[in-house]
Design a protein around this motif. Structure first.
Motif, short mmCIF file in Angstrom:
data_model
loop_
_atom_site.label_atom_id
_atom_site.label_comp_id
_atom_site.label_asym_id
_atom_site.label_seq_id
_atom_site.Cartn_x
_atom_site.Cartn_y
_atom_site.Cartn_z
N LEU A 43 4.94 -51.51 -19.80
CA LEU A 43 3.95 -51.62 -20.88
C LEU A 43 4.59 -51.95 -22.23
O LEU A 43 3.98 -52.64 -23.05
CB LEU A 43 3.12 -50.34 -20.97
N SER A 44 5.82 -51.49 -22.46
CA SER A 44 6.48 -51.80 -23.73
C SER A 44 6.95 -53.26 -23.80
O SER A 44 7.25 -53.76 -24.88
CB SER A 44 7.67 -50.85 -23.96
N PRO A 48 0.19 -56.46 -19.98
CA PRO A 48 -1.07 -55.73 -20.20
C PRO A 48 -1.32 -54.66 -19.14
O PRO A 48 -0.99 -54.85 -17.96
CB PRO A 48 -2.14 -56.82 -20.15
N GLN A 49 -1.91 -53.56 -19.59
CA GLN A 49 -2.17 -52.45 -18.68
C GLN A 49 -3.13 -52.85 -17.57
O GLN A 49 -2.99 -52.38 -16.44
CB GLN A 49 -2.71 -51.24 -19.44
N TRP A 50 -4.08 -53.73 -17.86
CA TRP A 50 -5.02 -54.13 -16.82
C TRP A 50 -4.31 -54.83 -15.67
O TRP A 50 -4.71 -54.71 -14.52
CB TRP A 50 -6.14 -55.02 -17.39
N LEU A 51 -3.22 -55.55 -15.98
CA LEU A 51 -2.46 -56.23 -14.93
C LEU A 51 -1.71 -55.22 -14.05
O LEU A 51 -1.68 -55.35 -12.83
CB LEU A 51 -1.49 -57.25 -15.55
N VAL A 52 -1.15 -54.21 -14.71
CA VAL A 52 -0.46 -53.14 -13.97
C VAL A 52 -1.45 -52.42 -13.06
O VAL A 52 -1.18 -52.18 -11.88
CB VAL A 52 0.22 -52.15 -14.94
N GLY A 109 -2.82 -45.80 -15.33
CA GLY A 109 -4.08 -45.67 -16.05
C GLY A 109 -5.25 -45.30 -15.17
O GLY A 109 -6.38 -45.24 -15.63
N GLY A 110 -5.00 -45.05 -13.90
CA GLY A 110 -6.06 -44.67 -12.98
C GLY A 110 -6.55 -43.25 -13.25
O GLY A 110 -5.92 -42.47 -13.95
N PHE A 111 -7.67 -42.93 -12.66
CA PHE A 111 -8.30 -41.64 -12.86
C PHE A 111 -7.96 -40.72 -11.71
O PHE A 111 -7.94 -41.13 -10.56
CB PHE A 111 -9.82 -41.82 -12.96
#
Length: 193
Positions: A43-44, A48-52, A109-111
């Motif tokens: 991420l740094s 993008p987080q959505w891609l991860v 970033g998942g729940f």
């Protein structure tokens, strides 16, 4: 109903507790390393987080396509393990997949959390432990008891909640016969972790 077996074999629950404690330590270290890697390395670097999340989601989806018990909270998988519907190879794969994928999902970033996955991994570990002892060493251990005790031991080890782990597994079963083995395995696992 679970059968604790002879008290001559109570040391087997301590060994299961050691195995669960070591697995818990490795899991926690892996979770920490995954968090560090995703945050500091991926991420740094402006990925993008959505891609991860997309990549991790694809990993989970492909895994679930072949092993559907990996999806969701895991209670259906635990029930299948308790019912003896899965062979040991599938249980081993489910353990490895849950072990590897849950920290990836959470850190991308998942729940979710670690409560239900620790029960799932504990069920897998308890089953594999009893299966190995019975088929390789000639024991006659009750798989149901070791699955339930494994659930408590992993829950206590990963989340460092020994009393809660003991009470939850006891409340699930309302079975007094294996409370001492359950306490032994959970305390050993939590002490190690």
């Amino acid at each position: 109903s679970p059968e604790a077996g002879s008290y001559h074999d109570i040391y087997m629950y301590a060994i299961l507790g050691i195995a669960a404690g070591l697995a818990s330590v490795i899991y926690l270290k892996y979770t920490s390393a995954t968090s560090h890697f995703i945050r500091k390395k991926i991420l740094s670097n402006r990925i993008p987080q959505w891609l991860v999340m997309l990549i991790v989601g694809l990993l989970v989806g492909v895994s679930g396509f072949f092993f559907k018990d990996i999806f969701g909270i895991g209670y259906s998988g635990i029930n299948n393990i308790l019912a003896g519907k899965l062979i040991w190879k599938v249980v081993l794969i489910l353990f490895v997949l849950k072990f590897l994928l849950v920290p990836l999902v959470l850190n991308s970033g998942g729940f979710g959390g670690m409560f239900a996955p620790s029960l799932f991994m504990g069920a897998c570990l308890g089953y594999l432990f009893s299966f190995s002892a019975n088929n390789l060493l000639g024991f006659e251990l009750d798989p149901t008891t070791y699955i339930l005790v494994g659930m408590g031991a992993m829950l206590g080890g990963i989340n460092t909640i020994p009393i809660t782990a003991i009470l939850i597994i006891f409340e699930m079963t309302q079975e007094y016969s294996f409370i001492l083995p359950l306490m032994l395995a959970v305390i050993v696992s939590t002490t190690i972790s």
